[in-house]
Write a protein that holds these residues in place. Sequence first.
Motif, PDB file in Angstrom:
ATOM      1  N   ASP A  49      53.208 -15.248 -18.002  1.00 37.08           N
ATOM      2  CA  ASP A  49      51.904 -15.877 -17.825  1.00 37.08           C
ATOM      3  C   ASP A  49      51.883 -17.139 -18.697  1.00 37.08           C
ATOM      4  O   ASP A  49      52.773 -17.346 -19.530  1.00 37.08           O
ATOM      5  N   GLY A 109      52.148  -9.202 -20.223  1.00 38.54           N
ATOM      6  CA  GLY A 109      51.049  -8.257 -20.414  1.00 38.54           C
ATOM      7  C   GLY A 109      50.810  -7.499 -19.124  1.00 38.54           C
ATOM      8  O   GLY A 109      49.682  -7.245 -18.727  1.00 38.54           O
ATOM      9  N   LYS A 155      41.011 -12.451 -12.187  1.00 35.50           N
ATOM     10  CA  LYS A 155      42.231 -13.257 -12.067  1.00 35.50           C
ATOM     11  C   LYS A 155      43.147 -12.657 -11.013  1.00 35.50           C
ATOM     12  O   LYS A 155      43.408 -11.445 -11.019  1.00 35.50           O
ATOM     13  N   THR A 158      45.758  -9.342 -10.721  1.00 36.36           N
ATOM     14  CA  THR A 158      45.694  -8.515 -11.933  1.00 36.36           C
ATOM     15  C   THR A 158      45.007  -7.170 -11.691  1.00 36.36           C
ATOM     16  O   THR A 158      44.347  -6.967 -10.666  1.00 36.36           O
ATOM     17  N   TYR A 226      51.613  -1.674 -21.092  1.00 35.45           N
ATOM     18  CA  TYR A 226      52.238  -2.876 -20.540  1.00 35.45           C
ATOM     19  C   TYR A 226      53.745  -2.624 -20.505  1.00 35.45           C
ATOM     20  O   TYR A 226      54.291  -1.983 -21.401  1.00 35.45           O
TER      21      TYR A 226
END
Length: 264
Positions: A49, A109, A155, A158, A226
């Motif tokens: 990201d 993440g 987002k 996600t 994660y």
Amino acid sequence: MKNFKKIAAILLVVLMTVALVACGGKTEKTEDATDAPAADGQKYVIASDNAFAPFEYLDTETNEYVGIDMDILAAIAEDQKFEYEIQNVGFDAALNQVQSSQADAVIAGMTITEERKLTFDFSDGYFDAGQILVVPADSEIQSLEDLRGTTVAAKISTQGAEYAQSVAEEYGFEVTTYEDSPTMYQAVIQGTNAACFEDDPVARYSIQSQGLELKVVGDVINAKPYGFAVKLGENAELIEMFNTGLANIKANGVYDEILAKYGY
Ligand code: GLN
């Protein structure tokens, strides 16, 4: 006739040279294209990201990407002695790059989910986080019930977006997706959207470190680990190295030092 033969011979040589050069060029290009991926064991391309503090974000002083993911990856690569190049392309783009084999792996993440396991292989978990509702600092919204009739930001690609969409009908709100977290926050600050769903540690860190006029409300949703991920069935050795390296940096204290650096 003699001249004709001579010209033909010269032409042939010229043509062969052109063909050779073209071939040479092509071979080199193919090598370049596979240079980075794992195939020749040299340098892995790892996508990430680009605005997801404290996991990966641009340090404007050094113009380098820093964060927990960046540090963990660097420590593991050092421990396992592999070379990599990081590409901070954004979350959705990072996932796409791995699926299209433009990148070997993703660290962003990224929540380990059963659905993603259909297309990705994950490492062991390295950090637990869930999503949370984020609203303007002066908002009266306190829970999902208060979202009725509003438009909520999320987002793209996600878990926050997935969750928002999964409860939108029940709680009577619409969902707008944004490409990255900063754009999503701005949409909430400016009132385009009433709220957004963001990973809890990222929301808290961003609000605090950037002084955003936002606040988190309610409980953490779907807390899960994660993981570092590769395309399903590929780069298995990279996952193995990541897991071994992760265990090593947990054992030698480096993992704790990294987290402490970012306030954990
Ligand atoms: N953890 C969330 C997910 O995996 C968000 C990741 C991100 O935005 N970089 O979907």
